[in-house]
Design an enzyme around this catalytic site. Structure first.
Site, PDB file in Angstrom:
ATOM      1  CG  HIS A   2       0.895   3.415 -14.690  1.00 15.47           C
ATOM      2  ND1 HIS A   2       1.430   2.385 -15.636  1.00 15.47           N
ATOM      3  CD2 HIS A   2       0.941   2.610 -13.593  1.00 15.47           C
ATOM      4  CE1 HIS A   2       1.611   1.420 -15.330  1.00 15.47           C
ATOM      5  NE2 HIS A   2       1.678   1.461 -13.760  1.00 15.47           N
ATOM      6  CD  GLU A  57       0.669   5.149 -18.534  1.00 14.32           C
ATOM      7  OE1 GLU A  57       1.284   6.111 -18.179  1.00 14.32           O
ATOM      8  OE2 GLU A  57       0.603   4.017 -17.809  1.00 14.32           O
ATOM      9  CB  CYS A  82       5.034   1.166 -13.819  1.00 17.72           C
ATOM     10  SG  CYS A  82       4.625   0.199 -12.172  1.00 17.72           S
TER      11      CYS A  82
END
Ligand code: GLN
Length: 521
Positions: free
Chosen positions: A499, A501, A376
């Site tokens: 993102h 993750e 990001c």
């Protein structure tokens, strides 16, 4: 009819009720049960999106764009489920809905009260979620500590539900602290006794007590808790400090936690074991496959990058080892800072603090062929770095320098007129069409990942950036916005506006993190 498990907390906050809920759920999942985890938070923020992550921990983003707290990260990572924003209740959200309902005149002239109106609203919400998801088990974590003013009405709603439903349909797990007092060399049960007493005063009796402690609970301590708190001794469960959060289901398994719950709630037998989970947990004991610098801004006791750290753990165990992650504060960055690291992550972020150090870190990795993953803000700063050092531009993101002559990262059009802070970013899951290295990594052309941002790569600079060797390797199909960038001749130089993750699970690592770590190894 679903079965209900309520998880409360006593003595103090931060005992890891979310991990207790996630671990119990993990074990019950082995019985092929459809589980919905719900969290009730006491705070008046409508969602945690407006809270400082350095104080409250990371803001986790769900598929549907709802901003929630870190516990949802645990639920998704442990259970491999896709949570819905509806699974998070906050006092802010409830009061907002109750007040809107009152303004619409739906209470038909009644005096609107905490009991029954607010508690009914909570119960309706819980039942509706159970129905909509066809859940067999709903596990409801009540945030905060018993005795807090702000979660009282949740506990009252739980009391009513326990009263309305048969005993065989609800189960209450109370998590408390069992401190070790060095001067007397003993684990002390009094705080637990007091918090159970407090729970009783609210009309709630625990069925199981989970004791957070440094070491396993001594047998005599379990006996004492059992006697004073009126739960069977087998239902006093140790929750000691562990090397990794993923070990907790194994520790609960050894103590027969899910058998106790299953017997009471009449759940089916286990269909599977924890074999693969155990293997992966043991990998975390092995040598690190790589040493990673996580270049962010930090305070003491910081959980603001929890999902990134977990995504790295997931990838490491997949590669058969652990990973060494070091927090590198970019406010006082020098190139020597990164010596000895196998790879670098530039995580998401906001504002100007530490930005120049992150840009220096990117330059260092680009010039020295060190694997680097930009998340990001990380992607945005990679773009700024290349624009400055390869194109010689006076480049910046509008976010930290509105005066720069070359705003290579600028606020998205859709964000320009937004004034309210809460829930207004570009949030949740968006698609990207891939090419190049990232297409190979994902093994697919169209993917989707979750987002949380207001700025984007300025399309006016794309051509120059591409001339400088940067490949825009992923674009949003609707808006054309740059979603992934990479440097083709670098061992691993990838940035994503998303993102990834947030979609990584312990049993199911995210492909981008996995490939990053492989390159680092
Ligand atoms: N601050 C940047 C933006 O709003 C990046 C946000 C992030 O990293 N999540 O676009």
């Amino acid at each position: 009819m679903p079965k209900w498990i309520f998880v409360t907390g006593g003595v103090l906050s931060g005992l890891g009720k979310g991990l207790v809920s996630a671990s119990v759920s993990k074990l019950l999942q082995l019985r092929d049960q459809e589980i919905v985890p719900i969290k009730c938070d006491g705070y008046l923020n409508v969602d945690p999106g407006t809270m400082n992550p350095h104080e409250h921990g990371e803001v986790f983003v769900l598929e549907d764009g709802t901003e929630v707290d870190m516990d949802f990260g645990h639920y998704e990572r442990f259970l491999d489920v896709e949570a819905s924003g509806d699974w998070n209740l906050t006092s802010g959200k409830i009061f907002q809905e109750v007040i809107e309902k009152e303004r619409r005149g739906e209470y038909l002239g009644k005096t609107v009260q905490m009991v029954p109106h607010v508690t009914d609203h909570i119960k309706d919400h819980l039942h509706r979620n159970a129905d909509e998801n066809g859940s067999e088990i709903v596990i409801v974590e009540i945030g905060g500590t018993v005795g807090d003013m702000e979660n009282q009405f949740y506990l009252e709603a739980v009391r009513q539900m326990r009263n309305e439903l048969p005993d065989s349909e609800t189960f209450l797990i109370h998590t408390t602290l069992v401190p070790y007092l060095e001067t007397v060399g003993e684990q002390k049960t009094k705080p637990t006794q007091h918090s159970v007493k407090e729970l009783r005063e609210l009309g709630l009796e625990p069925d199981m007590i989970v004791g957070r402690s440094e070491e396993e609970l001594d047998e005599s301590v379990s006996e004492k808790i059992s006697l004073f708190c009126d739960v069977p001794e087998a239902s006093v469960i140790s929750d000691p400090n562990l090397d990794t959060i993923y070990r907790l289901p194994l520790i609960f398994d050894e103590q027969g936690v899910d058998d106790i719950v299953a017997e009471r709630l009449g759940l089916p037998e286990r269909k599977r074991g924890l074999g693969e989970w155990r293997e992966k947990v043991e990998n975390l004991q092995k040598d690190a496959v790589a040493r990673i610098a996580l270049c962010g801004k930090y305070t003491d006791m910081d959980d603001s990058y929890a999902s990134i750290e977990e995504a790295l753990n997931h990838s490491a165990v997949e590669l058969g080892g652990s990973v060494q992650i070091e927090q590198v504060d970019t406010e006082d960055f020098t190139p020597e800072t990164l010596e000895g690291f196998d790879g670098v992550i530039i995580p998401g972020g906001f504002g100007s603090r530490g930005v120049e150090g992150k840009i220096d870190a990117i330059k260092y990795c680009r010039e020295n062929d060190v694997p680097i993953l930009g998340i990001c803000y990380g992607l945005q700063l990679m773009t700024v770095e290349i624009a400055r050092n390869e194109l010689g531009l006076d480049a910046a993101s509008e976010e930290f320098d509105e005066e720069a002559s070359d705003p290579v990262v600028k606020e998205m059009k859709s964000q320009k007129d937004v004034e309210a802070m809460g829930g207004t970013m570009r949030l949740g899951s968006y698609e990207a069409d891939l090419k190049g290295q990232v297409k190979e990594i994902y093994g697919r052309e169209r993917i989707s990942e979750r987002h949380r941002h207001r700025f984007e790569v300025n399309p006016e600079y794309e051509e120059q950036l591409q001339d400088a060797g940067l490949r825009i390797s992923g674009r949003n199909p609707e808006l054309g916005l740059a979603e992934f960038i990479e440097l083709p001749h670098h061992s691993f130089f990838v940035g994503t506006q998303a993102h990834p993750e947030f979609t990584s699970g312990f049993e199911n690592p995210n492909p981008l993190y996995l490939e990053f770590l492989r390159s680092c190894r």
